[in-house]
Design a protein around this motif. Structure first.
Motif, short mmCIF file in Angstrom:
data_model
loop_
_atom_site.label_atom_id
_atom_site.label_comp_id
_atom_site.label_asym_id
_atom_site.label_seq_id
_atom_site.Cartn_x
_atom_site.Cartn_y
_atom_site.Cartn_z
N ILE A 1 37.14 39.98 49.02
CA ILE A 1 38.56 40.29 49.05
C ILE A 1 38.93 40.95 47.72
O ILE A 1 38.57 40.43 46.65
CB ILE A 1 39.42 39.02 49.25
N ASP A 2 39.59 42.08 47.80
CA ASP A 2 40.16 42.74 46.61
C ASP A 2 41.66 42.79 46.79
O ASP A 2 42.16 43.26 47.83
CB ASP A 2 39.62 44.17 46.47
N THR B 1 47.95 40.73 38.21
CA THR B 1 46.54 40.49 37.94
C THR B 1 45.69 40.90 39.13
O THR B 1 45.94 40.47 40.26
CB THR B 1 46.29 38.99 37.66
N GLY B 2 44.69 41.75 38.89
CA GLY B 2 43.75 42.11 39.94
C GLY B 2 42.76 40.99 40.19
O GLY B 2 42.36 40.28 39.26
N VAL B 3 42.36 40.81 41.44
CA VAL B 3 41.39 39.78 41.79
C VAL B 3 40.34 40.35 42.74
O VAL B 3 40.63 41.25 43.54
CB VAL B 3 42.06 38.55 42.45
N SER B 4 39.13 39.83 42.63
CA SER B 4 38.05 40.12 43.58
C SER B 4 37.32 38.81 43.82
O SER B 4 36.86 38.18 42.86
CB SER B 4 37.08 41.17 43.02
N HIS C 1 46.28 49.03 40.65
CA HIS C 1 46.58 50.46 40.78
C HIS C 1 46.97 50.74 42.22
O HIS C 1 47.02 49.86 43.06
CB HIS C 1 45.39 51.33 40.35
N GLY C 2 47.24 52.01 42.52
CA GLY C 2 47.48 52.48 43.87
C GLY C 2 46.98 53.90 44.00
O GLY C 2 47.03 54.67 43.03
N LEU C 3 46.48 54.26 45.17
CA LEU C 3 45.92 55.59 45.41
C LEU C 3 46.68 56.24 46.56
O LEU C 3 46.38 55.98 47.73
CB LEU C 3 44.42 55.49 45.73
N GLY D 1 44.38 45.39 43.46
CA GLY D 1 43.53 45.47 42.28
C GLY D 1 42.16 44.86 42.45
O GLY D 1 41.72 44.56 43.56
N HIS D 2 41.52 44.66 41.31
CA HIS D 2 40.12 44.25 41.29
C HIS D 2 39.82 43.46 40.01
O HIS D 2 40.50 43.63 38.99
CB HIS D 2 39.20 45.48 41.32
N ARG D 3 38.81 42.63 40.08
CA ARG D 3 38.21 42.01 38.89
C ARG D 3 36.81 42.59 38.77
O ARG D 3 36.00 42.48 39.70
CB ARG D 3 38.15 40.49 39.02
N SER D 4 36.50 43.19 37.63
CA SER D 4 35.35 44.07 37.55
C SER D 4 34.51 43.87 36.29
O SER D 4 35.05 43.64 35.20
CB SER D 4 35.81 45.54 37.59
#
Length: 279
Positions: free
Chosen positions: A11-12, A23-26, A152-154, A167-170
Motif C-alpha cells: 500500500i502506498d 506523511t507518505g507511507v508504504s 506528491h501528485g501527478l 505518497g511513499h516511504r522510500s
C-alpha cells in the motif's frame, strides 16, 4: 483451516499525522484467510488470493490521503471539488479534491494495527466462498540505511497517482565517485523527510509572494485538486515529480554541491524506483 500469504501486496498512501503532518507511507500487506476446506481439499486458490485482496485495496485506501477525523484541529466538509480538509496542528493545510482521493477514518490518529483491523473487518463482510475470516497485517519495510517519506501528485497520470496528496516511504542510495556514500544518504533523507514535492508549473498564483505558504492546483481526469501548505515543507522541481525525475533532480543537485560524480538510486515505496547519474 488458515491460509497465509506474506508480502501479498503493498500500500502506498499519505496520512495526516497530528504529530508530523502530511506523511507518505508504504506498507507491506500480509494476509491470513480462515475457513472450511472444500471438496477439492482447498480453502482458496493461492493464484486468486492476491488479485482478490489487491483489487479491493486498490479500489479503497491505496493512493489516498488517510485522515483521522477526530484528531484535534481537523475539519472536513463538502466543497465544489468534492471534499475539503483543513488542519491546524502541527501546521495548517487546506486540501480540496474529489471524494475518492480521501479515506476518512473516525479516529484521533492512524496506526497500522488499527487500520489493519479495520481493513480485515471490511474484507470479512463479503468474503469469497468457503472463507469465513480475513486478517491483514500492515508493516513498514525494514530499512537499515537511509529512508525518507514524501507526498506528491501527478496530474498526467492515468491512474490514482494523479491524486494530489498520496505518497511513499522510500530508501535512498547514493554513490559518490563510485563509492557508496551513507553520509550523503542520511543527509538527503533528512532534508527530504515528510516533504511535499511540486512540479513548478502546478503552482497556483499567489497575490502575495511573501506568504510562508505555497499552493498547488491542477485538473486531472478524476477532477480538480488544490493544496495549500507551508513553503518550508516543499521542494520545487522543474519537471513532473515522477520517480524518474526525482532521481535525476537529486543526482544533479548532489553533484553540483559536492563537485563529484553522483549516482542515485531513488525508490518509490517498496522495491521499485529509478537510477540517475550526474557529474
Amino acid at each position: 483451516m488458515t491460509l497465509f500469504v506474506n508480502h501479498l501486496t503493498h500500500i502506498d498512501a499519505s496520512l495526516w499525522s497530528p504529530e508530523h503532518g502530511l506523511t507518505g507511507v508504504s506498507w507491506h500487506v500480509d494476509a491470513e484467510l480462515a475457513g472450511e476446506l472444500g471438496p477439492d481439499g482447498m480453502l482458496f486458490d493461492f493464484g486468486e488470493v492476491k488479485p482478490w485482496i489487491k483489487s479491493r485495496l486498490d479500489e479503497g485506501l491505496d493512493h489516498t490521503l488517510l485522515v483521522p477525523t477526530q484528531a484535534p484541529g481537523i475539519q472536513v466538509f463538502d466543497c465544489a471539488e468534492g471534499l475539503c480538509l483543513r488542519t491546524q496542528f502541527p501546521y495548517p493545510i487546506e486540501l480540496r479534491g474529489p471524494r475518492q482521493s480521501f479515506t476518512l477514518l473516525p479516529w484521533p490518529e492512524i496506526t497500522t494495527q488499527r487500520l489493519a483491523t479495520h481493513l480485515s473487518d471490511e474484507l470479512s463482510r463479503r468474503p469469497p466462498a468457503k472463507v469465513e475470516t480475513i486478517r491483514l497485517r500492515l508493516r513498514d519495510e525494514d530499512i537499515e540505511s537511509a529512508a525518507y517519506t514524501y507526498s506528491h501528485g501527478l496530474k498526467h497520470h492515468a491512474g490514482n497517482c494523479q491524486r494530489i496528496a498520496h505518497g511513499h516511504r522510500s530508501r535512498l542510495h547514493i554513490w559518490r565517485d563510485g563509492q557508496r556514500a551513507p553520509d550523503l544518504e542520511f543527509q538527503w533523507a533528512q532534508t527530504l523527510d515528510a516533504c511535499y514535492l511540486i512540479h513548478d508549473e502546478d503552482l497556483a498564483p499567489q497575490a502575495d509572494e511573501s506568504l510562508d505558504t505555497l499552493s498547488v492546483a491542477y485538473r486531472a481526469d478524476q477532477g480538480h485538486f488544490h493544496l495549500t501548505l507551508p513553503r518550508e515543507r516543499c521542494h520545487l522541481l522543474s519537471t513532473p515529480t515522477t520517480i524518474e525525475h526525482i532521481a535525476a533532480w537529486l543526482a544533479e543537485k548532489i553533484a553540483q554541491e559536492t563537485h563529484s560524480r553522483i549516482r542515485v538510486q531513488a525508490f518509490e515505496g517498496i522495491d521499485k524506483g529509478a537510477i540517475a547519474e550526474a557529474s
